[in-house]
Design an enzyme around this catalytic site. Structure first.
Site, PDB file in Angstrom:
ATOM      1  N   LYS A  86     -15.587  39.334  27.853  1.00  0.00           N
ATOM      2  CA  LYS A  86     -16.264  40.242  28.790  1.00  0.00           C
ATOM      3  C   LYS A  86     -15.213  40.934  29.642  1.00  0.00           C
ATOM      4  O   LYS A  86     -14.366  40.284  30.256  1.00  0.00           O
ATOM      5  CB  LYS A  86     -17.225  39.459  29.696  1.00  0.00           C
ATOM      6  CG  LYS A  86     -18.452  38.942  28.957  1.00  0.00           C
ATOM      7  CD  LYS A  86     -19.362  38.196  29.890  1.00  0.00           C
ATOM      8  CE  LYS A  86     -19.993  39.100  30.915  1.00  0.00           C
ATOM      9  NZ  LYS A  86     -20.714  38.342  31.955  1.00  0.00           N
TER      10      LYS A  86
HETATM   11  C1  E4P Z   1     -23.820  38.716  32.832  1.00  0.00           C
HETATM   12  O1  E4P Z   1     -23.235  39.168  31.877  1.00  0.00           O
HETATM   13  C2  E4P Z   1     -23.576  39.183  34.204  1.00  0.00           C
HETATM   14  O2  E4P Z   1     -22.290  38.848  34.590  1.00  0.00           O
HETATM   15  C3  E4P Z   1     -24.610  38.581  35.131  1.00  0.00           C
HETATM   16  O3  E4P Z   1     -25.883  38.774  34.579  1.00  0.00           O
HETATM   17  C4  E4P Z   1     -24.551  39.145  36.543  1.00  0.00           C
HETATM   18  O4  E4P Z   1     -25.614  38.590  37.259  1.00  0.00           O
HETATM   19  P1  E4P Z   1     -25.767  38.684  38.857  1.00  0.00           P
HETATM   20  O5  E4P Z   1     -26.079  40.090  39.200  1.00  0.00           O
HETATM   21  O6  E4P Z   1     -26.876  37.753  39.177  1.00  0.00           O
HETATM   22  O7  E4P Z   1     -24.460  38.240  39.446  1.00  0.00           O
END
Ligand code: E4P
Length: 222
Positions: A86
């Site tokens: 990621k």
């Molecule tokens: C997943 O890939 C993201 O990093 C995650 O859903 C972010 O979530 P949040 O907005 O609750 O931090």
């Protein structure tokens, strides 16, 4: 559609992996810290928990291009297959996504707040795009922006998948599944809310009670 779990809670992931057909697990640095354990130990646990056919998404922590590439190369080698890196869609991140594509490293472009950011990352060769649906609601309509991104990719016939992320309620997930999204990554509590309904428990209780009253037993066969 791919159903992914957005968590590093090993117990809940195990339970949901038995209840649902799960494509994989996404984490980010914050999610890993929330486990209360050393991040590298949690990553090892996730690798042991998932089958080789399930996908694991680990985010880089470094933010400069060289650092991102160094971590991306290491992350990509953590498992023989289905390992995704990621990378946030910063300037350095976008450059790194291009290089990863050249090196055959699978990526998920993350921290996406606009459809245009996602589209650019897709053109750079990202395998997945993660628009932050709930967080985008601070700036507009997260669900609608994500639908725009899906449409942009469709019109331009770009094979990158959208994995909608940052969900806070089942309604947001519902709307995007209805719109034909390719993947969603859902926190454990939201996923349990998608599965559980008090009326289902009441209905099952009624079946048992009526059966018992009529036949004085709790099972179908004597
Ligand atoms: C997943 O890939 C993201 O990093 C995650 O859903 C972010 O979530 P949040 O907005 O609750 O931090």
């Amino acid at each position: 559609m791919e159903l992914i779990i957005d968590s590093a809670d090993i117990g809940k992931i195990k339970a949901l992996n038995e209840l649902c057909t799960v494509t994989g697990v996404t984490t980010n640095p914050t999610i890993l810290t929330q486990s209360g354990k050393e991040a590298l130990d949690v990553i090892d646990e996730l690798i042991s928990l998932l089958s080789p056919d399930q996908k694991l998404f680990i985010q880089v922590v470094k933010t400069d291009y060289e650092g991102i590439m160094e971590e991306a190369r290491k992350i990509s080698k953590l498992r023989p297959k289905n390992m995704y890196v990621k990378i946030p869609v910063t300037h350095d991140g976008l450059k790194a996504i291009k290089t990863c594509k050249e090196e055959g490293i699978h990526t998920l472009a993350t921290a996406i707040y606009t459809a245009e950011q996602g589209f650019i990352a897709a053109c750079n060769g990202a395998d997945y795009l993660a628009p932050y649906v709930n967080r985008m609601c601070n700036y507009g309509d997260g669900v609608e922006t994500t639908k725009d991104l899906i449409e942009m990719l469709r019109v331009h016939q770009i094979p990158t998948k959208v994995v909608a992320a940052s969900f806070k309620n089942t309604y947001q997930v519902h709307e995007l599944i209805k719109a034909g999204i390719q993947a969603v990554t859902v926190p454990c509590d939201v996923l349990f809310n998608m599965i559980d309904h008090p009326a289902t428990t009441i209905a099952v209780g009624e079946f048992t009670m009526n059966w018992q009253k009529a036949y004085n037993r709790k099972e179908l066969f004597k």
